[in-house]
Design a protein around this motif. Structure first.
Motif, mmCIF file in Angstrom:
data_model
loop_
_atom_site.group_PDB
_atom_site.id
_atom_site.type_symbol
_atom_site.label_atom_id
_atom_site.label_comp_id
_atom_site.label_asym_id
_atom_site.label_seq_id
_atom_site.Cartn_x
_atom_site.Cartn_y
_atom_site.Cartn_z
ATOM 1 N N GLY A 25 1.442 25.316 39.842
ATOM 2 C CA GLY A 25 2.097 24.341 40.693
ATOM 3 C C GLY A 25 3.592 24.634 40.780
ATOM 4 O O GLY A 25 4.181 25.160 39.836
ATOM 5 N N HIS A 51 -5.907 21.748 42.223
ATOM 6 C CA HIS A 51 -5.903 20.683 41.222
ATOM 7 C C HIS A 51 -4.481 20.328 40.814
ATOM 8 O O HIS A 51 -3.526 21.013 41.157
ATOM 9 C CB HIS A 51 -6.770 21.055 40.010
ATOM 10 C CG HIS A 51 -6.313 22.261 39.258
ATOM 11 N ND1 HIS A 51 -5.501 22.182 38.152
ATOM 12 C CD2 HIS A 51 -6.551 23.577 39.443
ATOM 13 C CE1 HIS A 51 -5.262 23.404 37.690
ATOM 14 N NE2 HIS A 51 -5.888 24.261 38.455
ATOM 15 N N ASP A 52 -4.347 19.242 40.075
ATOM 16 C CA ASP A 52 -3.037 18.668 39.754
ATOM 17 C C ASP A 52 -2.451 19.150 38.426
ATOM 18 O O ASP A 52 -1.435 18.639 37.978
ATOM 19 C CB ASP A 52 -3.121 17.144 39.750
ATOM 20 C CG ASP A 52 -4.036 16.604 38.665
ATOM 21 O OD1 ASP A 52 -4.584 17.408 37.881
ATOM 22 O OD2 ASP A 52 -4.206 15.387 38.600
ATOM 23 N N TYR A 80 1.576 20.916 49.983
ATOM 24 C CA TYR A 80 0.760 21.005 48.772
ATOM 25 C C TYR A 80 1.505 21.869 47.759
ATOM 26 O O TYR A 80 1.794 23.030 48.009
ATOM 27 C CB TYR A 80 -0.625 21.590 49.043
ATOM 28 C CG TYR A 80 -1.428 21.704 47.763
ATOM 29 C CD1 TYR A 80 -2.027 20.585 47.210
ATOM 30 C CD2 TYR A 80 -1.518 22.903 47.076
ATOM 31 C CE1 TYR A 80 -2.724 20.657 46.008
ATOM 32 C CE2 TYR A 80 -2.217 22.993 45.877
ATOM 33 C CZ TYR A 80 -2.810 21.861 45.356
ATOM 34 O OH TYR A 80 -3.481 21.942 44.169
ATOM 35 N N GLY A 82 0.564 21.802 44.241
ATOM 36 C CA GLY A 82 -0.213 21.824 43.004
ATOM 37 C C GLY A 82 -0.700 23.200 42.594
ATOM 38 O O GLY A 82 -0.364 24.225 43.175
#
Length: 101
Positions: A25, A51-52, A80, A82
């Motif tokens: 990320g 995903h985070d 985005y 992440g």
């Protein structure tokens, strides 16, 4: 339009039958391009999970966010920032990752 001082980072990630990180990320990310390099001999399908940072428990050829077939290209939605992981259905190939900061 390109903002002044924009930086582009490029890397390749080789195929693997086990889960691996495509890119971490990054809150500075403006855009991201993924390309399954069709020029790599016997390139397979690449299964991608967004995903985070709390790694999803499952990533497989049946549980994934998107499928990048050989020669496939995907621009992540701008904004985005992440994490992105992947797994392949073949041990040959590579994904070209271009991150725009």
């Amino acid at each position: 339009t390109q903002r002044s001082g924009a930086q582009v980072n490029f890397r390749t990630v080789p195929a693997s039958l086990t889960r691996q990180k495509l890119i971490s990320g990054n809150p500075l990310r403006q855009g991201l391009i993924l390309a399954n390099d069709v020029n790599t001999a016997s390139a397979g399908n690449c299964y991608i999970m967004l995903h985070d940072g709390t790694q999803p428990s499952t990533l497989s050829t049946t549980v994934y966010s998107l499928l990048l077939a050989p020669g496939g290209y995907f621009e992540l939605p701008f904004g985005y920032t992440g994490h992105i992981d992947c797994v392949w259905d073949a041990a040959t190939g590579q994904v070209n990752v271009t991150e725009i900061l």
